[in-house]
Design an enzyme around this catalytic site. Structure first.
Site, PDB file in Angstrom:
ATOM      1  N   ASP A  92       0.845  -1.201   0.000  1.00  0.00           N
ATOM      2  CA  ASP A  92       0.000   0.000   0.000  1.00  0.00           C
ATOM      3  C   ASP A  92       0.878   1.248   0.000  1.00  0.00           C
ATOM      4  OD1 ASP A  92      -2.580   1.121  -0.092  1.00  0.00           O
ATOM      5  OD2 ASP A  92      -2.422   1.673   2.005  1.00  0.00           O
ATOM      6  N   HIS A 128      -3.745  14.213   1.293  1.00  0.00           N
ATOM      7  CA  HIS A 128      -3.947  13.279   2.405  1.00  0.00           C
ATOM      8  C   HIS A 128      -2.762  13.347   3.371  1.00  0.00           C
ATOM      9  CE1 HIS A 128      -4.749   9.556   4.596  1.00  0.00           C
ATOM     10  NE2 HIS A 128      -3.571   9.089   4.219  1.00  0.00           N
ATOM     11  N   ARG A 186       3.627  17.472  12.488  1.00  0.00           N
ATOM     12  CA  ARG A 186       4.763  18.265  11.972  1.00  0.00           C
ATOM     13  C   ARG A 186       4.212  19.530  11.312  1.00  0.00           C
ATOM     14  NH1 ARG A 186       5.285  13.088  10.008  1.00  0.00           N
ATOM     15  NH2 ARG A 186       4.413  13.811   8.055  1.00  0.00           N
ATOM     16  N   GLU A 234     -10.190   4.075   4.017  1.00  0.00           N
ATOM     17  CA  GLU A 234      -9.346   4.872   3.114  1.00  0.00           C
ATOM     18  C   GLU A 234      -9.764   4.537   1.688  1.00  0.00           C
ATOM     19  OE1 GLU A 234      -5.177   4.177   3.989  1.00  0.00           O
ATOM     20  OE2 GLU A 234      -5.197   5.684   5.591  1.00  0.00           O
ATOM     21  N   GLU A 249      -9.179   4.241  -2.037  1.00  0.00           N
ATOM     22  CA  GLU A 249      -7.997   4.082  -2.872  1.00  0.00           C
ATOM     23  C   GLU A 249      -8.368   3.353  -4.168  1.00  0.00           C
ATOM     24  OE1 GLU A 249      -4.567   2.477  -0.879  1.00  0.00           O
ATOM     25  OE2 GLU A 249      -5.119   3.361   1.065  1.00  0.00           O
ATOM     26  N   ASP A 269      -8.709   0.490   2.255  1.00  0.00           N
ATOM     27  CA  ASP A 269      -7.641   0.133   3.196  1.00  0.00           C
ATOM     28  C   ASP A 269      -8.110   0.483   4.615  1.00  0.00           C
ATOM     29  OD1 ASP A 269      -5.108  -0.484   4.235  1.00  0.00           O
ATOM     30  OD2 ASP A 269      -4.368   1.554   3.902  1.00  0.00           O
ATOM     31  N   ARG A 328      -7.161   3.624  13.562  1.00  0.00           N
ATOM     32  CA  ARG A 328      -6.262   4.763  13.810  1.00  0.00           C
ATOM     33  C   ARG A 328      -5.648   4.759  15.204  1.00  0.00           C
ATOM     34  NH1 ARG A 328      -5.242   5.932   8.678  1.00  0.00           N
ATOM     35  NH2 ARG A 328      -7.063   6.719   7.563  1.00  0.00           N
ATOM     36  N   GLN A 375      -2.993   2.242  15.099  1.00  0.00           N
ATOM     37  CA  GLN A 375      -1.940   2.741  14.202  1.00  0.00           C
ATOM     38  C   GLN A 375      -1.047   3.772  14.900  1.00  0.00           C
ATOM     39  OE1 GLN A 375      -3.568   4.390  10.575  1.00  0.00           O
ATOM     40  NE2 GLN A 375      -1.573   4.931   9.717  1.00  0.00           N
ATOM     41  N   LYS A 378      -3.617  -2.112   9.938  1.00  0.00           N
ATOM     42  CA  LYS A 378      -3.969  -2.186   8.515  1.00  0.00           C
ATOM     43  C   LYS A 378      -4.279  -3.617   8.071  1.00  0.00           C
ATOM     44  CE  LYS A 378      -2.920   2.154   7.260  1.00  0.00           C
ATOM     45  NZ  LYS A 378      -3.763   3.039   6.447  1.00  0.00           N
ATOM     46  N   THR A 392      -8.773  -5.828   4.102  1.00  0.00           N
ATOM     47  CA  THR A 392      -8.795  -4.843   3.014  1.00  0.00           C
ATOM     48  C   THR A 392      -9.857  -5.311   2.038  1.00  0.00           C
ATOM     49  OG1 THR A 392      -6.421  -4.453   3.275  1.00  0.00           O
ATOM     50  CG2 THR A 392      -7.425  -3.715   1.208  1.00  0.00           C
ATOM     51  N   THR A 443      -4.560   6.762  -0.100  1.00  0.00           N
ATOM     52  CA  THR A 443      -5.815   7.489   0.043  1.00  0.00           C
ATOM     53  C   THR A 443      -5.859   8.650  -0.948  1.00  0.00           C
ATOM     54  OG1 THR A 443      -5.704   6.921   2.373  1.00  0.00           O
ATOM     55  CG2 THR A 443      -7.315   8.589   1.735  1.00  0.00           C
ATOM     56  N   GLU A 458      -9.103  12.585   8.178  1.00  0.00           N
ATOM     57  CA  GLU A 458      -9.018  13.923   7.594  1.00  0.00           C
ATOM     58  C   GLU A 458     -10.323  14.710   7.804  1.00  0.00           C
ATOM     59  OE1 GLU A 458      -7.424  14.261   3.492  1.00  0.00           O
ATOM     60  OE2 GLU A 458      -7.086  12.113   3.692  1.00  0.00           O
TER      61      GLU A 458
HETATM   62 MN    MN Z   1      -3.772   3.245   2.667  1.00  0.00          MN
END
Ligand code: MN
Length: 439
Positions: free
Chosen positions: A136, A143, A152, A207, A209, A241, A245, A248, A261, A265, A368, A382
């Site tokens: 992936d 994204h 950041r 997600e 994709e 996907d 969170r 993760q 993850k 899927t 994504t 998001e």
């Molecule tokens: Mn993904």
């Protein structure tokens, strides 16, 4: 992208009437491959046309494929499509030309072929091939920047992002086709007050994709140039996907996502071929003047000119309350594949660049596919950032996915002068987490 030919002719119509309906995903210009069965019959390959399936095994037995495409037709009839994928896009193209001739209005084969069509509504679909590996990627700046701004704020994109298509090795065994429920995972997470706990995921996300199926692939140690990468792209699907969170966030440093993850899927069951997408080619993402130029192994003029595709992608949510009230699912995302900073050919070449061997049927996820606007954010992390609930048309709110929620993806490729084609649905419902043994 391959040249346009008679199979893309917008004037071409099918004697299968439902394939000529304006909204169909499967006009005669599409002809995606899948694997299906009816009731207790054996699995076999088929090709979608309107609301029907051309049973490739029966079509071969009926003698519809002679000459050059005969071997490809036999491969397309098998219960897994890996051998067809390994034969390359020349074989797939010859097969597509013959299938299009069989299904077109005025075909000499109509009488024979009309007896071996199967209603899609009566068919069960499964994974179209054995998937040996699933990688992936992370290739939308929009994204990645939205995620990066939280951790950041000064430089939300990681320093490597515009130099290479970032990816992680995901899990092939938990790939499933549309329709199979996804179980909320149990997992370890750190709570806001610092405690580390184990239990059902509380931040379950989707997600949106696009997936890619590898064609012939490369032997170990033998990379493939960017200009030749398209020869290794068999076709495309929609891909969800699923992402836990909370799990993760806690597990991902320093090695990246793992159990957050691999829970499952979901992909759409039909493979839209590389050649079917030819009319929808789009230029690569425009790089800002101060962006780094991609290194030579990731640059070629043809890929810059036509490496992306114009695919409108949408995600919809159907909650249990909406389902009980007989309401339609609510759209939560509308985006486009042209938002990706890297092309699929660049992802394939980069993946092979260290000599890593890709095999027929391997799956790559695009990452994504979020765009710049609020309505094109293609996952809940998001959309809500875990703190700003969204209100649905029926008044319900969501921060993350709840048990019984169903996520539905649709994709539609469009271009001036071409008949639009679709991908079919990629949908799955969230089932509750299993009770932990002994707890
Ligand atoms: Mn993904």
């Amino acid at each position: 992208m391959p040249a346009l030919n008679a199979t893309h002719d917008p004037a071409r119509r099918s004697w299968v009437e439902s394939a000529n309906a304006p909204g169909t995903d499967f006009p005669i210009q599409n002809l995606p491959h899948g694997v299906f069965r009816r009731a207790s019959e054996p699995w076999r390959g088929g090709v979608a046309i309107g609301d029907m399936i051309l049973d490739m095994a029966a079509a071969v037995d009926a003698g519809l494929f002679q000459g050059i495409p005969a071997e490809a037709a036999r491969a397309a009839a098998e219960p897994t499509l890996n051998r067809l994928m390994s034969m390359g896009n020349g074989a797939a193209s010859a097969l597509r030309a013959r299938i299009s001739d069989v299904l077109k209005t005025g075909s000499e084969a109509q009488a024979l072929a009309s007896r071996i069509l199967v209603r899609m509504a009566e068919a069960e679909l499964r994974l179209p091939c054995q998937v040996g590996a699933f990688t992936d990627f992370l290739t939308s700046t929009f994204h990645t920047e939205r995620g990066g701004r939280r951790t950041r704020p000064d430089s939300p994109l990681p320093p490597n992002f515009k130099h290479l298509p970032v990816a992680y090795n995901s899990r092939a065994t938990s790939l499933r086709v549309s329709g199979e429920a996804v179980r909320r995972p149990n997992g370890q997470r750190q709570t806001p007050n610092g405690d580390v706990v184990f239990g059902p995921c509380v931040n379950l996300d989707f997600e949106l994709e696009v997936g890619l199926f590898i064609g012939p692939g490369n032997p170990l140690g033998e990379p493939v140039a960017l200009s030749a990468a398209p020869e290794h792209i068999f076709g495309y699907c929609l891909l969800n996907d699923w992402s836990a969170r909370d799990i993760q966030r806690w597990e991902s440093f320093p090695l990246g996502p793992f159990l957050s993850k691999s829970l499952s899927t979901t992909i759409s069951p039909w493979i839209v071929t590389f050649e079917a997408m030819a009319p929808f080619a789009a230029p690569a993402f425009p790089r800002a003047a101060d962006d780094p130029k991609p290194l030579p192994y990731l640059t070629c003029p043809k890929d810059q000119a036509e490496g992306l595709m114009d695919i409108a992608l949408e995600a919809l949510l159907l909650t249990p309350r909406m389902r009980e009230a007989g309401q339609a699912p609510a759209r939560i995302t509308l985006t486009n594949f042209q938002n990706m900073y890297w092309t699929f050919a660049q992802m394939v070449t980069h993946h092979m660049s260290n000599g890593c061997n890709l095999m027929p049927g391997d799956v790559l996820g695009s990452g994504t596919a979020s765009g710049p606007t609020d309505d094109s954010r293609a996952c809940y992390s998001e959309i809500t950032e875990g703190k700003n609930p969204v209100t649905l048309p029926n008044g319900e709110t969501r921060l993350w996915l709840e048990d019984g929620d169903e996520i539905i993806f649709r994709g539609r490729a469009q271009a001036t002068g071409a008949v639009p084609i679709g991908f079919g649905e990629c949908r799955a419902r969230i089932d509750p987490a299993p009770a932990w043994p002994g707890m």
